[in-house]
Design a protein around this motif. Structure first.
Motif, PDB file in Angstrom:
ATOM      1  N   THR A   1       0.851  -1.155  -0.122  1.00 14.48           N
ATOM      2  CA  THR A   1      -0.028   0.009  -0.002  1.00 14.48           C
ATOM      3  C   THR A   1       0.862   1.287   0.113  1.00 14.48           C
ATOM      4  O   THR A   1       0.631   2.203  -0.751  1.00 14.48           O
ATOM      5  CB  THR A   1      -0.952  -0.041   1.093  1.00 14.48           C
ATOM      6  N   VAL A   2       1.924   1.135   0.817  1.00 10.18           N
ATOM      7  CA  VAL A   2       2.987   2.238   0.820  1.00 10.18           C
ATOM      8  C   VAL A   2       3.568   2.568  -0.511  1.00 10.18           C
ATOM      9  O   VAL A   2       3.717   3.570  -0.822  1.00 10.18           O
ATOM     10  CB  VAL A   2       3.861   2.186   2.101  1.00 10.18           C
ATOM     11  N   ALA A   3       3.935   1.440  -1.092  1.00  7.36           N
ATOM     12  CA  ALA A   3       4.454   1.360  -2.410  1.00  7.36           C
ATOM     13  C   ALA A   3       3.605   1.968  -3.355  1.00  7.36           C
ATOM     14  O   ALA A   3       4.262   3.060  -4.254  1.00  7.36           O
ATOM     15  CB  ALA A   3       5.153   0.281  -2.620  1.00  7.36           C
ATOM     16  N   ALA A   4       2.452   1.880  -3.353  1.00  5.52           N
ATOM     17  CA  ALA A   4       1.618   2.207  -4.509  1.00  5.52           C
ATOM     18  C   ALA A   4       1.230   3.968  -4.151  1.00  5.52           C
ATOM     19  O   ALA A   4       1.153   4.762  -4.777  1.00  5.52           O
ATOM     20  CB  ALA A   4       0.272   1.536  -4.442  1.00  5.52           C
ATOM     21  N   GLY A   5       0.882   4.095  -2.858  1.00  4.10           N
ATOM     22  CA  GLY A   5       0.390   5.336  -2.320  1.00  4.10           C
ATOM     23  C   GLY A   5       1.415   6.294  -2.388  1.00  4.10           C
ATOM     24  O   GLY A   5       1.281   7.655  -2.917  1.00  4.10           O
ATOM     25  N   TYR A   6       2.600   5.966  -2.043  1.00  3.51           N
ATOM     26  CA  TYR A   6       3.679   6.942  -2.127  1.00  3.51           C
ATOM     27  C   TYR A   6       4.858   7.021  -3.218  1.00  3.51           C
ATOM     28  O   TYR A   6       5.755   7.595  -3.321  1.00  3.51           O
ATOM     29  CB  TYR A   6       4.467   7.084  -0.691  1.00  3.51           C
TER      30      TYR A   6
ATOM     31  N   ALA B   1       9.532  -0.152  -1.169  1.00  3.10           N
ATOM     32  CA  ALA B   1       8.731  -0.793  -0.374  1.00  3.10           C
ATOM     33  C   ALA B   1       8.136  -1.993  -0.982  1.00  3.10           C
ATOM     34  O   ALA B   1       7.944  -3.085  -0.358  1.00  3.10           O
ATOM     35  CB  ALA B   1       7.328   0.159  -0.079  1.00  3.10           C
ATOM     36  N   ALA B   2       7.899  -2.030  -2.228  1.00  6.46           N
ATOM     37  CA  ALA B   2       7.452  -3.352  -3.002  1.00  6.46           C
ATOM     38  C   ALA B   2       8.333  -4.308  -2.955  1.00  6.46           C
ATOM     39  O   ALA B   2       8.281  -5.325  -2.874  1.00  6.46           O
ATOM     40  CB  ALA B   2       7.002  -2.609  -4.545  1.00  6.46           C
ATOM     41  N   GLN B   3       9.946  -3.794  -3.232  1.00  7.46           N
ATOM     42  CA  GLN B   3      10.913  -4.938  -3.376  1.00  7.46           C
ATOM     43  C   GLN B   3      10.954  -5.252  -1.994  1.00  7.46           C
ATOM     44  O   GLN B   3      11.352  -6.627  -1.875  1.00  7.46           O
ATOM     45  CB  GLN B   3      12.061  -4.011  -3.701  1.00  7.46           C
ATOM     46  N   LEU B   4      10.902  -4.570  -0.980  1.00  8.95           N
ATOM     47  CA  LEU B   4      11.190  -5.049   0.497  1.00  8.95           C
ATOM     48  C   LEU B   4      10.142  -6.251   0.692  1.00  8.95           C
ATOM     49  O   LEU B   4      10.220  -7.272   1.373  1.00  8.95           O
ATOM     50  CB  LEU B   4      10.971  -4.182   1.259  1.00  8.95           C
ATOM     51  N   ALA B   5       8.792  -5.896   0.207  1.00 11.49           N
ATOM     52  CA  ALA B   5       7.734  -6.846   0.547  1.00 11.49           C
ATOM     53  C   ALA B   5       7.921  -8.203  -0.127  1.00 11.49           C
ATOM     54  O   ALA B   5       7.807  -9.268   0.262  1.00 11.49           O
ATOM     55  CB  ALA B   5       6.427  -6.462   0.049  1.00 11.49           C
ATOM     56  N   THR B   6       8.684  -8.137  -1.366  1.00 11.06           N
ATOM     57  CA  THR B   6       9.133  -9.149  -1.981  1.00 11.06           C
ATOM     58  C   THR B   6      10.176 -10.012  -1.503  1.00 11.06           C
ATOM     59  O   THR B   6      10.318 -11.206  -1.239  1.00 11.06           O
ATOM     60  CB  THR B   6       9.150  -8.812  -3.643  1.00 11.06           C
ATOM     61  N   ASP B   7      11.088  -9.196  -0.892  1.00 11.81           N
ATOM     62  CA  ASP B   7      12.230  -9.906  -0.081  1.00 11.81           C
ATOM     63  C   ASP B   7      11.995 -10.559   0.942  1.00 11.81           C
ATOM     64  O   ASP B   7      12.455 -11.794   1.112  1.00 11.81           O
ATOM     65  CB  ASP B   7      13.245  -8.825   0.101  1.00 11.81           C
ATOM     66  N   ILE B   8      10.965 -10.249   1.690  1.00 10.83           N
ATOM     67  CA  ILE B   8      10.648 -10.690   3.102  1.00 10.83           C
ATOM     68  C   ILE B   8       9.610 -11.734   3.082  1.00 10.83           C
ATOM     69  O   ILE B   8       9.538 -12.454   3.945  1.00 10.83           O
ATOM     70  CB  ILE B   8      10.406  -9.573   4.288  1.00 10.83           C
ATOM     71  N   ASP B   9       8.934 -11.728   1.793  1.00 11.41           N
ATOM     72  CA  ASP B   9       7.889 -12.719   1.783  1.00 11.41           C
ATOM     73  C   ASP B   9       8.484 -14.187   1.806  1.00 11.41           C
ATOM     74  O   ASP B   9       9.483 -14.335   1.387  1.00 11.41           O
ATOM     75  CB  ASP B   9       6.996 -12.404   0.559  1.00 11.41           C
ATOM     76  N   VAL B  10       7.899 -15.204   2.490  1.00  4.44           N
ATOM     77  CA  VAL B  10       8.122 -16.608   2.463  1.00  4.44           C
ATOM     78  C   VAL B  10       7.019 -17.506   1.605  1.00  4.44           C
ATOM     79  O   VAL B  10       6.393 -17.896   2.053  1.00  4.44           O
ATOM     80  CB  VAL B  10       8.091 -16.940   3.756  1.00  4.44           C
ATOM     81  N   ARG B  11       7.485 -17.456   0.278  1.00  8.82           N
ATOM     82  CA  ARG B  11       6.553 -18.030  -0.680  1.00  8.82           C
ATOM     83  C   ARG B  11       7.391 -18.658  -1.893  1.00  8.82           C
ATOM     84  O   ARG B  11       8.121 -17.886  -2.707  1.00  8.82           O
ATOM     85  CB  ARG B  11       5.641 -17.139  -1.186  1.00  8.82           C
TER      86      ARG B  11
ATOM     87  N   VAL C   1      17.321 -11.194   4.486  1.00 12.18           N
ATOM     88  CA  VAL C   1      17.255 -10.289   3.176  1.00 12.18           C
ATOM     89  C   VAL C   1      16.430  -9.018   3.984  1.00 12.18           C
ATOM     90  O   VAL C   1      15.218  -9.206   4.287  1.00 12.18           O
ATOM     91  CB  VAL C   1      16.070 -11.196   2.475  1.00 12.18           C
ATOM     92  N   HIS C   2      17.191  -8.004   3.684  1.00  9.97           N
ATOM     93  CA  HIS C   2      16.517  -6.606   4.198  1.00  9.97           C
ATOM     94  C   HIS C   2      17.264  -5.401   3.445  1.00  9.97           C
ATOM     95  O   HIS C   2      18.252  -4.847   3.977  1.00  9.97           O
ATOM     96  CB  HIS C   2      16.824  -6.489   5.679  1.00  9.97           C
ATOM     97  N   ASN C   3      16.496  -5.137   2.431  1.00  6.39           N
ATOM     98  CA  ASN C   3      17.094  -4.151   1.433  1.00  6.39           C
ATOM     99  C   ASN C   3      16.952  -2.727   2.041  1.00  6.39           C
ATOM    100  O   ASN C   3      17.668  -1.917   1.978  1.00  6.39           O
ATOM    101  CB  ASN C   3      16.738  -4.089   0.009  1.00  6.39           C
ATOM    102  N   GLY C   4      15.749  -2.631   2.997  1.00 10.17           N
ATOM    103  CA  GLY C   4      15.505  -1.564   3.619  1.00 10.17           C
ATOM    104  C   GLY C   4      14.940  -0.489   2.810  1.00 10.17           C
ATOM    105  O   GLY C   4      14.699  -0.316   1.599  1.00 10.17           O
ATOM    106  N   MET C   5      14.206   0.697   3.362  1.00  6.30           N
ATOM    107  CA  MET C   5      13.859   1.850   2.942  1.00  6.30           C
ATOM    108  C   MET C   5      14.452   3.056   3.165  1.00  6.30           C
ATOM    109  O   MET C   5      14.980   3.031   4.347  1.00  6.30           O
ATOM    110  CB  MET C   5      12.182   1.686   3.034  1.00  6.30           C
ATOM    111  N   PRO C   6      14.109   4.064   2.686  1.00  5.09           N
ATOM    112  CA  PRO C   6      14.796   5.440   3.225  1.00  5.09           C
ATOM    113  C   PRO C   6      14.028   5.720   4.334  1.00  5.09           C
ATOM    114  O   PRO C   6      13.027   5.546   4.665  1.00  5.09           O
ATOM    115  CB  PRO C   6      14.363   6.510   1.969  1.00  5.09           C
ATOM    116  N   ALA C   7      14.862   6.497   5.542  1.00  7.00           N
ATOM    117  CA  ALA C   7      14.208   6.775   6.400  1.00  7.00           C
ATOM    118  C   ALA C   7      13.358   7.838   6.318  1.00  7.00           C
ATOM    119  O   ALA C   7      12.460   8.368   7.228  1.00  7.00           O
ATOM    120  CB  ALA C   7      15.332   7.180   7.376  1.00  7.00           C
TER     121      ALA C   7
END
Length: 413
Positions: A233-238, A243-253, A318-324
Motif C-alpha cells: 500500500t505504501v509502495a503504491a500510495g507514495y 517498499a514493493a521490493q522489500l515486500a518481495t524480499d521478506i515474503d516466504v513463498r 534479506v532486508h534491502n530497507g527503505m529510506p528513513a
C-alpha cells in the motif's frame, strides 16, 4: 482429532497381522516421563515449536512423550514400518502424529529403497531424536535442533551401506515434501526437498555430513500478511519502489532454503563425546544462522555425568530497507510511516520461525539403573544474546538469563 485417528488406524493395521504371523511382526516402543521447571515466570522454556513451555511451576509437557513402532516383514526383501508418536506440539496439547509410515525394499545386500514417510536426515540423531533413552542428554540442544523444523519427509529415499575393512560407510539420498504446523497458527511447507546424509563409522567414532535443500512457503501468518499488505500500500500510495521490493524480499513463498550440518560422536572406553555444527540459509526474512554444540561426558559404572555448551548466532537476513525519510514534496505522513515500517521489519529478525540468538551451558547426569531404563537429571543455564532468544511468551523487554531444571525417566521396550 484427525491425527489421533490416523495414528490409531496405523497402529491397528500394522498390529493386525500379529494374529496370523507373530514371528513376522515386531512391536517396539519408547517413552519419556519428565518434570521440567525454570526460575522465572517472565518467559517460558520450550522445545522447538511448542506453543507453551515451563515456568516456575513444574510441568510434564515439555520433555515427555510416548511412541510405538510396528515393523512387519512381508517377505525376505520387503517390509513395512509405522511409528506413532504422542507429545506436546504446536497446538499446545498432547497430540498424536504419524512419525513414520514407509515400505522398504531390499534391492541388494548394500542397497535399500524406502517409500512413504521417513524422518528428515538433517541431524546426527535424526532417526532417534525423540527416543530419550538412545541419547546421552535429556534433550537435543535447541540452538541447533530448532533451526530445521521439518521432522519428516513424504517421498522416497535410497540407502547404500557397505563396510571396507573396519569402517562402515552409509549414504542416504531422499526426495519429497514436508509440512509442519507452527505454534501460533502458521504452517510451513517444504517443497522439492532433497536431503543427503553421509556417515562413516569406525569403531567408537562416527562422523556425519548432511545437507537439506528445498523451497519454503509460510502460510497463515497474520502478522506477515499485514506487513506485506502495508508495504504494498505504501509502495503504491507514495510511489516508493523500495517498499514493493522489500515486500518481495521478506515474503516466504517458494523461497530457496538450505540446511548444512556436520557432526561427530565418540564412545571410547568411558569417554562419551558428541558435537554438531550447522548453517541455515534462506532467501527470505527467516534469518541465516550458524549454530553448534559440543558435549562431553565420562562413564562411571552405571552413571554418566556430562556437560555441553551450545550457541546460536544470526548471520543476516534479506532486508534491502527503505529510506528513513521521503523526498521533499511527499505528504507529511510518509516519513513516520516509513520509520515505523522499518522498525517492524527489523523486529522480524527476532520473531517468527526460531529467530532468536542464545547460548546454553548444560550439566547433567544419566543413571542406567535398570535394563532399558535410564534416569536423567539436567540443568541448563540459558542466556539469550538478543531479545528473548528461543524463549517463548516472554514479557516485553525480558532477556533472561534463565535456569532450567528437569528430571526424566527414559525407557524402551
Amino acid at each position: 482429532m484427525k491425527k489421533r485417528i490416523i495414528a490409531s488406524a496405523l497402529a491397528l493395521s500394522l498390529a493386525a497381522p500379529c494374529a496370523f504371523a507373530q514371528d513376522a511382526v515386531r512391536i517396539s516402543g519408547f517413552g519419556t516421563g519428565a518434570l521440567t521447571w525454570t526460575n522465572t515466570d517472565k518467559a517460558e522454556f520450550a522445545r522447538p515449536n511448542q506453543a507453551s513451555g515451563a515456568k516456575k511451576d513444574v510441568t510434564t509437557g515439555v520433555d515427555s512423550n510416548f511412541g510405538v513402532q510396528a515393523d512387519y516383514a512381508v517377505n525376505s526383501w520387503l517390509s513395512v514400518t509405522g511409528q506413532g508418536l504422542v507429545r506436546k506440539d504446536a497446538q499446545d496439547d498432547f497430540g498424536a502424529e504419524l512419525a513414520w509410515a514407509f515400505a522398504k525394499a531390499k534391492v541388494s545386500d548394500d542397497v535399500a529403497i524406502r517409500v512413504g514417510r521417513m524422518g528428515v536426515p538433517a541431524f546426527m540423531i535424526s532417526d532417534y531424536r525423540n527416543v530419550g533413552y538412545a541419547n546421552t542428554m535429556l534433550r537435543p540442544p535447541a540452538e541447533v535442533y530448532s533451526q530445521m523444523l521439518f521432522n519428516t519427509v513424504d517421498g522416497a529415499d535410497v540407502i547404500w551401506q557397505h563396510s571396507y575393512g573396519d569402517t562402515t560407510y552409509t549414504a542416504q539420498f531422499a526426495v519429497g515434501k514436508s509440512k509442519v504446523d507452527i505454534a501460533g497458527g502458521p504452517s510451513l511447507e517444504g517443497r522439492r526437498l532433497t536431503a543427503l546424509n553421509l556417515v562413516a563409522e569406525h569403531g567408537p567414532l562416527t562422523v556425519r555430513f548432511g545437507r537439506v535443500d528445498g523451497r519454503l512457503t509460510l502460510n497463515h501468518s497474520a502478522s506477515l500478511t499485514t506487513l506485506l499488505n502495508t508495504l504494498n500500500t505504501v509502495a503504491a500510495g507514495y510511489k516508493l519502489p523500495q517498499a514493493a521490493q522489500l515486500a518481495t524480499d521478506i515474503d516466504v513463498r517458494d523461497k530457496k532454503a538450505s540446511f548444512t550440518s556436520l557432526g561427530a560422536t565418540l564412545d571410547w572406553n568411558n569417554i562419551v563425546m558428541q558435537s554438531e555444527y550447522a548453517k541455515r540459509k534462506t532467501d527470505s526474512y527467516i534469518n541465516d544462522t550458524t549454530s553448534w554444540y559440543v558435549m562431553g561426558g565420562y562413564r562411571i559404572s552405571k552413571f554418566l555425568p556430562y556437560y555441553s555448551h551450545a550457541k546460536l548466532s544470526i548471520d543476516g537476513n534479506v532486508h534491502n530497507g527503505m529510506p528513513a525519510a521521503c523526498p521533499a514534496g511527499y505528504p507529511a505522513a510518509c516519513t513516520p510511516t516509513l520509520a515505523a515500517l522499518n522498525g517492524v521489519v527489523a523486529n522480524l529478525r527476532y520473531t517468527g520461525v526460531s529467530q532468536g540468538e542464545q547460548q546454553t551451558d548444560t550439566i547433567g547426569l544419566r543413571w542406567d539403573f535398570r535394563s532399558s531404563v535410564a534416569l536423567k537429571v539436567q540443568f541448563d543455564r540459558v542466556r539469550p544474546n538478543k531479545a528473548a532468544g528461543l524463549l517463548i511468551n516472554a514479557q516485553p523487554g525480558y532477556k533472561g538469563p534463565v535456569t532450567v531444571g528437569a528430571v526424566a525417566l527414559d525407557f524402551v521396550f
